[in-house]
Design an enzyme around this catalytic site. Sequence first.
Site, PDB file in Angstrom:
ATOM      1  N   GLU A 103       0.811  -1.222   0.000  1.00 19.46           N
ATOM      2  CA  GLU A 103       0.000   0.000   0.000  1.00 19.46           C
ATOM      3  C   GLU A 103       0.843   1.271   0.000  1.00 19.46           C
ATOM      4  O   GLU A 103       0.611   2.180  -0.808  1.00 19.46           O
ATOM      5  CB  GLU A 103      -0.936   0.010   1.216  1.00 19.46           C
ATOM      6  CG  GLU A 103      -2.063  -1.005   1.162  1.00 19.46           C
ATOM      7  CD  GLU A 103      -3.143  -0.634   0.161  1.00 19.46           C
ATOM      8  OE1 GLU A 103      -3.085   0.463  -0.419  1.00 19.46           O
ATOM      9  OE2 GLU A 103      -4.043  -1.459  -0.059  1.00 19.46           O
ATOM     10  N   THR A 104       1.801   1.355   0.913  1.00 21.00           N
ATOM     11  CA  THR A 104       2.515   2.629   1.085  1.00 21.00           C
ATOM     12  C   THR A 104       4.027   2.477   1.259  1.00 21.00           C
ATOM     13  O   THR A 104       4.684   3.397   1.716  1.00 21.00           O
ATOM     14  CB  THR A 104       1.972   3.393   2.317  1.00 21.00           C
ATOM     15  OG1 THR A 104       2.192   2.603   3.499  1.00 21.00           O
ATOM     16  CG2 THR A 104       0.491   3.696   2.165  1.00 21.00           C
TER      17      THR A 104
END
Length: 343
Positions: A130-131
């Site tokens: 995701e990040t």
Amino acid sequence: MRLQLFLLFFIVCFTPPLMAAKGKAAPGNDLSQRADVQAWAAEFGAKKGINPVFLLDTLKSAKIESRIIELMDAPVKAPTPWFEYAPRFLNEGRINGGVTFWTNNEAALARARTYFGVPSEIVVAIIGVETHYGRNVGSFRVLDALATLAFDYPRRADYFRGELEEFFLLALDNGFTLTTPKGSYAGAMGIAQFMPRSYRFYAVDFDGDGRVDLWQTTDAIGSAAFYLKEHGWKTGAPVLTSLHLSAETAATLAPLIDNGLSDPQPWKHWRALGVHLADARAVIDDNAAVSLLSLDGDTGPVYFLAHDNFRVLLRYNRSRLYAASVAHLAEAIKARRLAAAVP
């Protein structure tokens, strides 16, 4: 509810500058002047008891971002094959970064595993995909992203209007300024990248400080694990199992694998059609509902059994490439961590 409405009344009537951005959009880009936006504000405001003037005043500062629409349409224009998609996440940087993230947050991950039954490597891999372990949480104002997609992206306008509504409710529930949070071009927020509705219903205060803050690592870990548990994660069950299919069997089953993933069937059903496990030592319950997953390898399709937990990952992000990346990255991180522990 009465307290929330009182606080809203106080904010709207006495402190409007705090709820507006410094520098409103140019008059031609002022969403509050559009009839469709006004109709939405009237309907949503009446449904939730929120003054539509507050909604429209806030949207005066929202900017329609053409770049957001370009990014939303990119996957539609050019779907990425697995052999090009996977290296973005299955590389040395993500694997070693996952081992480091696990080491730095071992206590929180262990607690999440105990409370929610989700393996640490799965939570780490989700945050890694995701990040990049919190390095890239997004640079778009969430208000701009949601407003753009709610009112200038007809293909999914209904969905994003719902998320815009959830964002307003989230801000009121948690007392933050709507123009402050930044996230992805789709409006996802924090280290775990929750959309507003998921933030409201599945984010947890895992560090016990009285706030639910998905930009804080411990809350993000607990929230990702809780989300998976609430969507049916089965503790101790597999995610993917590698398969061997002959060319003849693969050709016969190809019509059943719609867009790379078949409908679930009992394992005995697939076995009777000539599907074999790549590892003969693996054991699958005959009645376990499993799907066939096909991914585009660089020399041809590769096949897996997708278990219930794979379908849970699809609830986090409905892309089969995303879910497969999480599953493969999780295994790689776990293996690297175990190897590092061997003297």
